[in-house]
Scaffold this motif. Structure first.
Motif, PDB file in Angstrom:
ATOM      1  N   SER A  36      37.155  34.802  39.576  1.00 41.93           N
ATOM      2  CA  SER A  36      36.637  35.016  40.932  1.00 41.93           C
ATOM      3  C   SER A  36      35.327  35.808  40.941  1.00 41.93           C
ATOM      4  N   ALA A  37      35.009  36.485  39.851  1.00 35.37           N
ATOM      5  CA  ALA A  37      33.741  37.210  39.753  1.00 35.37           C
ATOM      6  C   ALA A  37      32.595  36.291  39.302  1.00 35.37           C
ATOM      7  N   LEU A  38      32.912  35.052  38.992  1.00 36.89           N
ATOM      8  CA  LEU A  38      31.928  34.055  38.537  1.00 36.89           C
ATOM      9  C   LEU A  38      31.209  34.476  37.256  1.00 36.89           C
ATOM     10  N   LYS A  39      31.989  35.002  36.322  1.00 34.72           N
ATOM     11  CA  LYS A  39      31.432  35.448  35.040  1.00 34.72           C
ATOM     12  C   LYS A  39      31.914  34.612  33.859  1.00 34.72           C
ATOM     13  N   ILE A  40      33.189  34.203  33.892  1.00 41.17           N
ATOM     14  CA  ILE A  40      33.802  33.569  32.729  1.00 41.17           C
ATOM     15  C   ILE A  40      34.411  32.218  33.099  1.00 41.17           C
ATOM     16  N   ALA A  41      34.116  31.199  32.293  1.00 40.13           N
ATOM     17  CA  ALA A  41      34.713  29.872  32.451  1.00 40.13           C
ATOM     18  C   ALA A  41      35.841  29.720  31.438  1.00 40.13           C
ATOM     19  N   SER A  42      36.954  29.188  31.897  1.00 33.65           N
ATOM     20  CA  SER A  42      38.093  28.946  31.014  1.00 33.65           C
ATOM     21  C   SER A  42      38.505  27.482  31.091  1.00 33.65           C
ATOM     22  N   PRO A  43      38.797  26.861  29.939  1.00 39.31           N
ATOM     23  CA  PRO A  43      39.290  25.488  29.964  1.00 39.31           C
ATOM     24  C   PRO A  43      40.581  25.427  30.784  1.00 39.31           C
ATOM     25  N   LEU A  44      40.741  24.377  31.559  1.00 45.41           N
ATOM     26  CA  LEU A  44      41.905  24.293  32.440  1.00 45.41           C
ATOM     27  C   LEU A  44      42.802  23.108  32.104  1.00 45.41           C
ATOM     28  N   ASP A  45      42.249  21.894  32.148  1.00 46.29           N
ATOM     29  CA  ASP A  45      43.090  20.712  32.022  1.00 46.29           C
ATOM     30  C   ASP A  45      42.221  19.503  31.715  1.00 46.29           C
TER      31      ASP A  45
END
Length: 171
Positions: A36-45
């Motif tokens: 929500s801070a728009l700092k980190i992208a994580s693989p989802l699906d």
């Protein structure tokens, strides 16, 4: 469609909303989510593509569950910077999300040149993954790579616009 520049995405989001990164391929949609801070992208699906209505319904469910307020969609620009048929297809996919599926959120495109190649190299060199395991994760990892590039651009833009004007010594 509410197409916007990547650096303008934060102002389009409500407090606590996140971005969903999409790496659209002909057979799959790789997905990644930001914090929500728009700092980190994580693989989802990774979604195995079906009919558009099914894909859109799956994406809408994810957007609702994860408080997504905007999309960053990888745009497969040619190496010379031109846009070919694959770009047209991705832009049409985004238009369809907006016009046919009712996605009323900001959509930004991010140049995805070499994203899959970079992820493949990482998975082989650093993670030492087998070919089978790589095929299972490469699409969502590419989506995370695309989304992280956009998040880094947002952070860089914010840092540069917050900087006070420099005194160049001329009075």
């Amino acid at each position: 469609m509410i197409e916007t520049a990547v650096v303008d995405l934060p102002e389009k989001l409500a407090r606590g909303q996140r971005l969903l990164g999409i790496d659209p391929g002909s057979k799959t949609l790789g997905l990644a989510i930001s914090d929500s801070a728009l700092k980190i992208a994580s693989p989802l699906d990774t979604i195995r593509r079906a009919k558009f209505a099914q894909d859109a319904a799956h994406l809408a469910e994810i957007c609702s569950e994860r408080r997504v307020g905007g999309l960053v969609i990888g745009l497969p620009v040619n190496m010379d910077g031109s846009e070919g048929p694959r770009c047209q297809s991705v832009r049409q996919f985004a238009r369809n999300l907006s016009e046919k599926a009712g996605f009323h959120m900001a959509i930004a495109f991010w140049d995805e040149r070499l994203s899959t190649a970079a992820v493949q190299r990482f998975l082989i060199d650093e993670a030492d993954m087998t070919r089978k395991r790589r095929s299972e994760v490469v699409d969502k990892m590419a989506a995370a790579y695309i989304l992280q590039g956009a998040l880094d651009a947002i952070a860089s833009h914010a840092a540069n616009s917050d900087r006070p004007a420099q005194n160049d010594g001329i009075s």
